[in-house]
Design an enzyme around this catalytic site. Structure first.
Site, PDB file in Angstrom:
ATOM      1  N   ASP A 111      25.195  28.046  -2.797  1.00 12.40           N
ATOM      2  CA  ASP A 111      25.046  28.508  -1.422  1.00 12.40           C
ATOM      3  C   ASP A 111      23.712  28.030  -0.859  1.00 12.40           C
ATOM      4  O   ASP A 111      22.767  27.786  -1.605  1.00 12.40           O
ATOM      5  CB  ASP A 111      25.096  30.041  -1.414  1.00 12.40           C
ATOM      6  CG  ASP A 111      25.064  30.622  -0.012  1.00 12.40           C
ATOM      7  OD1 ASP A 111      26.100  30.557   0.653  1.00 12.40           O
ATOM      8  OD2 ASP A 111      24.004  31.113   0.402  1.00 12.40           O
TER       9      ASP A 111
ATOM     10  N   HIS B  75      21.658  29.829   0.620  1.00 11.30           N
ATOM     11  CA  HIS B  75      20.697  30.908   0.366  1.00 11.30           C
ATOM     12  C   HIS B  75      20.566  31.159  -1.133  1.00 11.30           C
ATOM     13  O   HIS B  75      21.546  31.078  -1.863  1.00 11.30           O
ATOM     14  CB  HIS B  75      21.160  32.216   1.034  1.00 11.30           C
ATOM     15  CG  HIS B  75      21.370  32.092   2.494  1.00 11.30           C
ATOM     16  ND1 HIS B  75      22.625  31.939   3.051  1.00 11.30           N
ATOM     17  CD2 HIS B  75      20.491  32.085   3.519  1.00 11.30           C
ATOM     18  CE1 HIS B  75      22.512  31.853   4.365  1.00 11.30           C
ATOM     19  NE2 HIS B  75      21.229  31.929   4.675  1.00 11.30           N
TER      20      HIS B  75
ATOM     21  N   HIS C 236      23.554  38.721  -2.539  1.00 10.53           N
ATOM     22  CA  HIS C 236      22.239  39.272  -2.163  1.00 10.53           C
ATOM     23  C   HIS C 236      22.083  40.755  -2.503  1.00 10.53           C
ATOM     24  O   HIS C 236      20.961  41.243  -2.603  1.00 10.53           O
ATOM     25  CB  HIS C 236      21.977  39.090  -0.662  1.00 10.53           C
ATOM     26  CG  HIS C 236      21.889  37.665  -0.242  1.00 10.53           C
ATOM     27  ND1 HIS C 236      20.977  36.779  -0.770  1.00 10.53           N
ATOM     28  CD2 HIS C 236      22.621  36.956   0.661  1.00 10.53           C
ATOM     29  CE1 HIS C 236      21.136  35.594  -0.211  1.00 10.53           C
ATOM     30  NE2 HIS C 236      22.129  35.673   0.660  1.00 10.53           N
TER      31      HIS C 236
END
Length: 151
Positions: free
Chosen positions: A63, A65, A28
């Site tokens: 993942d 996310h 991220h």
């Protein structure tokens, strides 16, 4: 981060066929901001290392996310294809729509499979296998991320 970079160097110099960094996958973090508990993007750094010796790299993110930091880093280049299967909707980070396909030279090199809750193994395979079976002209080494790191 050091283990991811070391793994990339080992892959690039044929010292290893597979490298795993169980504490890596901070997908991220962006160039100028931390996000989702990720303050540095070890995946981007490892891919940059692989690009020193390979024309293209395929990054596969499994993942829950979306791997927004990795996608953003390579959104405008055709040297890295990002493929992300992730939960989408009212869910962090809220990115990774199927219409997000890259820009400029990178158009078509960002592939997103936004998923709803309740995905079955069979449906997941139906999305995953066709993308993985196609020859993208990329380094066959895949950077996968465990589903348990950034929240």
């Amino acid at each position: 981060t050091g283990a991811s970079l070391d793994g990339a160097v080992q892959l690039a110099t044929n010292q290893a066929d597979v490298c795993i960094n169980w504490s890596g996958g901070l997908h991220h973090a962006k160039k100028s901001e931390a996000s989702g508990f990720c303050y540095i993007n070890d995946i981007v750094l490892a891919i940059l290392e692989l690009l020193k010796v390979h024309a293209r790299v395929l990054y596969v993110d499994i993942d829950v996310h979306h791997g927004d930091g990795v996608e953003e880093a390579f959104y405008c280049t055709d040297r890295v294809m990002t493929f992300s299967l992730h939960k989408y909707g009212d869910f962090f980070p809220g990115t990774g729509h199927s219409s997000d396909v890259g820009a400029k030279d990178g158009t078509g090199f960002s592939v997103n499979a936004p998923l709803n809750s309740g995905m079955t193994d069979e449906t997941y395979r139906e999305l995953f296998q066709p993308v993985m079976q196609k020859n993208h002209g990329c380094l066959s080494t895949r950077c996968c991320r465990p589903s348990m790191r950034c929240r």
